[in-house]
Scaffold this motif. Structure first.
Motif, PDB file in Angstrom:
ATOM      1  N   ALA A   1      85.821  30.710 -30.206  1.00 55.72           N
ATOM      2  CA  ALA A   1      86.002  29.770 -31.308  1.00 55.72           C
ATOM      3  C   ALA A   1      85.381  30.402 -32.544  1.00 55.72           C
ATOM      4  O   ALA A   1      84.167  30.387 -32.713  1.00 55.72           O
ATOM      5  CB  ALA A   1      85.347  28.440 -30.991  1.00 55.72           C
ATOM      6  N   LEU A   2      86.221  30.995 -33.379  1.00 55.93           N
ATOM      7  CA  LEU A   2      85.763  31.715 -34.560  1.00 55.93           C
ATOM      8  C   LEU A   2      86.244  31.023 -35.821  1.00 55.93           C
ATOM      9  O   LEU A   2      87.257  30.319 -35.802  1.00 55.93           O
ATOM     10  CB  LEU A   2      86.319  33.139 -34.579  1.00 55.93           C
ATOM     11  CG  LEU A   2      86.190  33.969 -33.322  1.00 55.93           C
ATOM     12  CD1 LEU A   2      86.930  35.278 -33.501  1.00 55.93           C
ATOM     13  CD2 LEU A   2      84.743  34.203 -33.015  1.00 55.93           C
ATOM     14  N   GLN A   3      85.536  31.278 -36.907  1.00 54.24           N
ATOM     15  CA  GLN A   3      85.980  30.830 -38.218  1.00 54.24           C
ATOM     16  C   GLN A   3      85.894  32.004 -39.176  1.00 54.24           C
ATOM     17  O   GLN A   3      84.902  32.731 -39.181  1.00 54.24           O
ATOM     18  CB  GLN A   3      85.107  29.691 -38.766  1.00 54.24           C
ATOM     19  CG  GLN A   3      85.174  28.392 -37.999  1.00 54.24           C
ATOM     20  CD  GLN A   3      84.303  28.426 -36.764  1.00 54.24           C
ATOM     21  OE1 GLN A   3      83.210  28.947 -36.778  1.00 54.24           O
ATOM     22  NE2 GLN A   3      84.818  27.889 -35.680  1.00 54.24           N
ATOM     23  N   VAL A   4      86.933  32.154 -39.973  1.00 55.32           N
ATOM     24  CA  VAL A   4      86.908  33.064 -41.104  1.00 55.32           C
ATOM     25  C   VAL A   4      86.551  32.180 -42.283  1.00 55.32           C
ATOM     26  O   VAL A   4      87.224  31.177 -42.551  1.00 55.32           O
ATOM     27  CB  VAL A   4      88.276  33.755 -41.300  1.00 55.32           C
ATOM     28  CG1 VAL A   4      88.345  34.433 -42.647  1.00 55.32           C
ATOM     29  CG2 VAL A   4      88.509  34.760 -40.189  1.00 55.32           C
ATOM     30  N   VAL A   5      85.465  32.511 -42.969  1.00 57.62           N
ATOM     31  CA  VAL A   5      84.916  31.656 -44.028  1.00 57.62           C
ATOM     32  C   VAL A   5      84.970  32.383 -45.366  1.00 57.62           C
ATOM     33  O   VAL A   5      84.590  33.551 -45.455  1.00 57.62           O
ATOM     34  CB  VAL A   5      83.456  31.264 -43.695  1.00 57.62           C
ATOM     35  CG1 VAL A   5      82.874  30.372 -44.778  1.00 57.62           C
ATOM     36  CG2 VAL A   5      83.378  30.582 -42.332  1.00 57.62           C
TER      37      VAL A   5
ATOM     38  N   HIS B   1      83.029  20.874 -59.970  1.00 56.52           N
ATOM     39  CA  HIS B   1      83.367  20.670 -58.566  1.00 56.52           C
ATOM     40  C   HIS B   1      84.273  21.810 -58.107  1.00 56.52           C
ATOM     41  O   HIS B   1      85.413  21.911 -58.539  1.00 56.52           O
ATOM     42  CB  HIS B   1      84.065  19.328 -58.355  1.00 56.52           C
ATOM     43  CG  HIS B   1      84.410  19.066 -56.929  1.00 56.52           C
ATOM     44  ND1 HIS B   1      83.463  18.822 -55.980  1.00 56.52           N
ATOM     45  CD2 HIS B   1      85.593  19.048 -56.284  1.00 56.52           C
ATOM     46  CE1 HIS B   1      84.047  18.643 -54.804  1.00 56.52           C
ATOM     47  NE2 HIS B   1      85.346  18.773 -54.968  1.00 56.52           N
ATOM     48  N   VAL B   2      83.723  22.652 -57.282  1.00 52.47           N
ATOM     49  CA  VAL B   2      84.465  23.796 -56.770  1.00 52.47           C
ATOM     50  C   VAL B   2      84.959  23.454 -55.372  1.00 52.47           C
ATOM     51  O   VAL B   2      84.200  22.938 -54.543  1.00 52.47           O
ATOM     52  CB  VAL B   2      83.561  25.050 -56.741  1.00 52.47           C
ATOM     53  CG1 VAL B   2      84.257  26.204 -56.068  1.00 52.47           C
ATOM     54  CG2 VAL B   2      83.151  25.422 -58.155  1.00 52.47           C
ATOM     55  N   LEU B   3      86.218  23.732 -55.120  1.00 49.81           N
ATOM     56  CA  LEU B   3      86.820  23.483 -53.812  1.00 49.81           C
ATOM     57  C   LEU B   3      87.487  24.766 -53.348  1.00 49.81           C
ATOM     58  O   LEU B   3      88.302  25.345 -54.077  1.00 49.81           O
ATOM     59  CB  LEU B   3      87.849  22.351 -53.915  1.00 49.81           C
ATOM     60  CG  LEU B   3      88.616  22.012 -52.648  1.00 49.81           C
ATOM     61  CD1 LEU B   3      87.661  21.428 -51.601  1.00 49.81           C
ATOM     62  CD2 LEU B   3      89.724  21.040 -52.963  1.00 49.81           C
TER      63      LEU B   3
ATOM     64  N   SER C   1      77.398  27.166 -52.522  1.00 56.89           N
ATOM     65  CA  SER C   1      77.287  26.006 -51.637  1.00 56.89           C
ATOM     66  C   SER C   1      78.667  25.502 -51.215  1.00 56.89           C
ATOM     67  O   SER C   1      78.781  24.622 -50.366  1.00 56.89           O
ATOM     68  CB  SER C   1      76.500  24.881 -52.309  1.00 56.89           C
ATOM     69  OG  SER C   1      77.253  24.305 -53.371  1.00 56.89           O
ATOM     70  N   GLN C   2      79.731  26.067 -51.800  1.00 51.71           N
ATOM     71  CA  GLN C   2      81.093  25.636 -51.495  1.00 51.71           C
ATOM     72  C   GLN C   2      81.844  26.732 -50.741  1.00 51.71           C
ATOM     73  O   GLN C   2      81.810  27.898 -51.127  1.00 51.71           O
ATOM     74  CB  GLN C   2      81.845  25.288 -52.781  1.00 51.71           C
ATOM     75  CG  GLN C   2      81.202  24.182 -53.577  1.00 51.71           C
ATOM     76  CD  GLN C   2      81.095  22.894 -52.789  1.00 51.71           C
ATOM     77  OE1 GLN C   2      82.048  22.470 -52.138  1.00 51.71           O
ATOM     78  NE2 GLN C   2      79.928  22.272 -52.818  1.00 51.71           N
ATOM     79  N   SER C   3      82.502  26.325 -49.667  1.00 46.26           N
ATOM     80  CA  SER C   3      83.251  27.284 -48.855  1.00 46.26           C
ATOM     81  C   SER C   3      84.450  26.606 -48.214  1.00 46.26           C
ATOM     82  O   SER C   3      84.524  25.385 -48.145  1.00 46.26           O
ATOM     83  CB  SER C   3      82.355  27.892 -47.771  1.00 46.26           C
ATOM     84  OG  SER C   3      81.927  26.886 -46.876  1.00 46.26           O
ATOM     85  N   GLY C   4      85.358  27.425 -47.754  1.00 43.66           N
ATOM     86  CA  GLY C   4      86.509  26.971 -46.988  1.00 43.66           C
ATOM     87  C   GLY C   4      86.623  27.858 -45.770  1.00 43.66           C
ATOM     88  O   GLY C   4      86.095  28.969 -45.748  1.00 43.66           O
ATOM     89  N   SER C   5      87.303  27.375 -44.726  1.00 37.85           N
ATOM     90  CA  SER C   5      87.382  28.174 -43.506  1.00 37.85           C
ATOM     91  C   SER C   5      88.724  28.019 -42.827  1.00 37.85           C
ATOM     92  O   SER C   5      89.474  27.078 -43.086  1.00 37.85           O
ATOM     93  CB  SER C   5      86.254  27.789 -42.537  1.00 37.85           C
ATOM     94  OG  SER C   5      86.415  26.452 -42.119  1.00 37.85           O
ATOM     95  N   ALA C   6      88.990  28.969 -41.950  1.00 37.86           N
ATOM     96  CA  ALA C   6      90.177  28.950 -41.094  1.00 37.86           C
ATOM     97  C   ALA C   6      89.710  29.197 -39.665  1.00 37.86           C
ATOM     98  O   ALA C   6      88.771  29.970 -39.440  1.00 37.86           O
ATOM     99  CB  ALA C   6      91.159  30.036 -41.519  1.00 37.86           C
ATOM    100  N   ASN C   7      90.340  28.538 -38.721  1.00 33.65           N
ATOM    101  CA  ASN C   7      90.013  28.732 -37.310  1.00 33.65           C
ATOM    102  C   ASN C   7      90.811  29.904 -36.763  1.00 33.65           C
ATOM    103  O   ASN C   7      92.006  30.029 -37.025  1.00 33.65           O
ATOM    104  CB  ASN C   7      90.320  27.473 -36.505  1.00 33.65           C
ATOM    105  CG  ASN C   7      89.413  26.328 -36.896  1.00 33.65           C
ATOM    106  OD1 ASN C   7      88.210  26.508 -37.033  1.00 33.65           O
ATOM    107  ND2 ASN C   7      89.973  25.158 -37.099  1.00 33.65           N
ATOM    108  N   VAL C   8      90.128  30.749 -35.992  1.00 30.21           N
ATOM    109  CA  VAL C   8      90.760  31.935 -35.407  1.00 30.21           C
ATOM    110  C   VAL C   8      90.539  31.904 -33.896  1.00 30.21           C
ATOM    111  O   VAL C   8      89.422  31.673 -33.434  1.00 30.21           O
ATOM    112  CB  VAL C   8      90.172  33.239 -35.990  1.00 30.21           C
ATOM    113  CG1 VAL C   8      90.785  34.457 -35.323  1.00 30.21           C
ATOM    114  CG2 VAL C   8      90.374  33.290 -37.491  1.00 30.21           C
ATOM    115  N   THR C   9      91.598  32.144 -33.155  1.00 29.98           N
ATOM    116  CA  THR C   9      91.522  32.282 -31.711  1.00 29.98           C
ATOM    117  C   THR C   9      92.009  33.679 -31.354  1.00 29.98           C
ATOM    118  O   THR C   9      93.052  34.114 -31.852  1.00 29.98           O
ATOM    119  CB  THR C   9      92.402  31.235 -30.999  1.00 29.98           C
ATOM    120  OG1 THR C   9      91.988  29.935 -31.426  1.00 29.98           O
ATOM    121  CG2 THR C   9      92.295  31.345 -29.491  1.00 29.98           C
ATOM    122  N   ILE C  10      91.240  34.374 -30.522  1.00 29.92           N
ATOM    123  CA  ILE C  10      91.651  35.696 -30.060  1.00 29.92           C
ATOM    124  C   ILE C  10      92.461  35.485 -28.788  1.00 29.92           C
ATOM    125  O   ILE C  10      91.977  34.883 -27.830  1.00 29.92           O
ATOM    126  CB  ILE C  10      90.433  36.605 -29.768  1.00 29.92           C
ATOM    127  CG1 ILE C  10      89.476  36.646 -30.967  1.00 29.92           C
ATOM    128  CG2 ILE C  10      90.886  38.004 -29.364  1.00 29.92           C
ATOM    129  CD1 ILE C  10      90.082  37.133 -32.241  1.00 29.92           C
TER     130      ILE C  10
END
Length: 151
Positions: free
Chosen positions: A105-109, A38-40, A117-126
């Protein structure tokens, strides 16, 4: 009793879990348990406000494997062409575009190299508002009157 899986997938896998009766040691049962890797993936900071052409460093942490490698991407509904939403280096350094895309509405992934199949993201606003590039001087002596140049 609860079975606690090991932190890493063992060899061989599956493992056998056996229970023996305390009242009658001749009575027991067994079951095969498959340990699933299980990768997180998490990304910090979780959100960022970045000025046009600004730079923000992101850091990914991958749990469940020793492989900490990730592939970085910038995604969003307004990212129809390369560069519209900025760019990110393999080291996680994001550079914002010269203006905000629509929608903003952007995401850095960060995508796990171990398990894509596993990813994490952060929300970015310019930021679309005014921002201060420089302020001179950056400090003054207590009680002194001094003019400032603001750009």
């Amino acid at each position: 009793m609860d079975y606690v899986a090991p932190a890493a997938v063992p060899t061989p896998d599956p493992v056998t879990v056996r229970a023996v009766s305390v009242a009658d040691v001749t009575k027991s049962g067994a079951s095969q348990v498959t340990i699933i890797n299980h990768v997180l993936v998490t990304v910090l900071p979780e959100s960022a406000l970045v000025f046009p052409l600004g730079v923000q460093r992101f850091v990914a942490t991958v749990l469940g494997t020793d492989n900490q490698n990730v592939v970085w991407q910038v995604q969003g509904a307004g990212c129809s062409a390369a560069g519209i939403c900025g760019a990110i280096t393999p080291a996680g350094v994001y550079t914002a575009p010269g203006g905000a895309p629509t929608p903003d509405a952007l995401q850095v992934v960060a995508i796990s190299s171990e398990d894509p199949s596993q990813s994490g993201s952060a929300n970015v606003t310019i930021s679309t508002g005014v921002n201060i590039l420089t302020l001179h001087p950056a400090s003054v002596y207590a009680g002194a009157a001094n003019g400032f140049t603001l750009r």
